[in-house]
Design an enzyme around this catalytic site. Structure first.
Site, short mmCIF file in Angstrom:
data_model
loop_
_atom_site.label_atom_id
_atom_site.label_comp_id
_atom_site.label_asym_id
_atom_site.label_seq_id
_atom_site.Cartn_x
_atom_site.Cartn_y
_atom_site.Cartn_z
N ALA A 182 3.58 -9.15 -22.90
CA ALA A 182 4.66 -10.06 -22.49
C ALA A 182 4.30 -10.75 -21.18
CB ALA A 182 6.00 -9.34 -22.42
N HIS A 183 3.13 -11.37 -21.17
CA HIS A 183 2.67 -12.16 -20.04
C HIS A 183 1.55 -13.10 -20.48
CE1 HIS A 183 -0.07 -8.63 -19.89
NE2 HIS A 183 -0.98 -9.56 -19.60
N GLY A 184 1.20 -14.00 -19.59
CA GLY A 184 0.07 -14.89 -19.81
C GLY A 184 -0.88 -14.80 -18.64
N ARG B 33 1.06 -13.48 -24.55
CA ARG B 33 0.78 -12.47 -25.56
C ARG B 33 1.75 -11.31 -25.43
NH1 ARG B 33 -3.89 -11.81 -22.71
NH2 ARG B 33 -3.55 -14.00 -22.48
#
Length: 139
Positions: free
Chosen positions: A54-56, A101
């Site tokens: 839960a980050h890029g 993602r």
């Protein structure tokens, strides 16, 4: 890579050397992966129903491998989404910068190994989805 898309991410099949005593797959700098490896880490004992990621990233490239078990990766470029299931230790997902993602649906006992192009740098992370969308729109 603000203009990267989920279609820039690809499945890489690692060479699998079979032997009667077991199999081996090798990951080397610039050979099996299209970047120099500066960090390797792995996720394990993820409780049922939990997700990770839960980050890029702004610059980081990664090869994500299901070293054991299985899990799904949701790739998101702000316009398109792709769901990839990893469940073989000789197959990895190459993730380019500029992709949000999420890693979900961990099977019991799964191990997610991540091979990364850079050492940990908090400034490279985009942890809020709205900030990610703003990053993608910046020129």
């Amino acid at each position: 890579m603000k203009n990267s898309t989920v279609f820039d991410c690809s499945i890489l099949e690692l060479e699998k050397h079979s032997h009667e005593k077991g199999n081996i797959s090798i990951v080397e700098n610039g050979k099996e992966v299209p970047f120099n490896i500066n960090r390797v880490y792995y996720l394990y004992d993820v409780p049922g129903g939990e997700d990770r990621g839960a980050h890029g990233h702004k610059e980081l490239r990664q090869l994500i491998i299901a070293a054991s078990g299985s899990f799904d990766i949701i790739l998101n470029d702000g316009n398109n989404k792709r769901k990839i299931t990893l469940n073989r230790p000789y197959v990895g997902l190459f993730v380019v910068p500029g992709i949000w993602r999420e890693i979900i649906n961990f099977s019991s006992g799964s191990i997610c190994m991540v091979v990364a192009s850079h050492k940990y740098d908090e400034a490279d992370y985009i942890r809020n989805y709205e900030d990610f969308l703003k990053f993608k729109k910046e020129i």
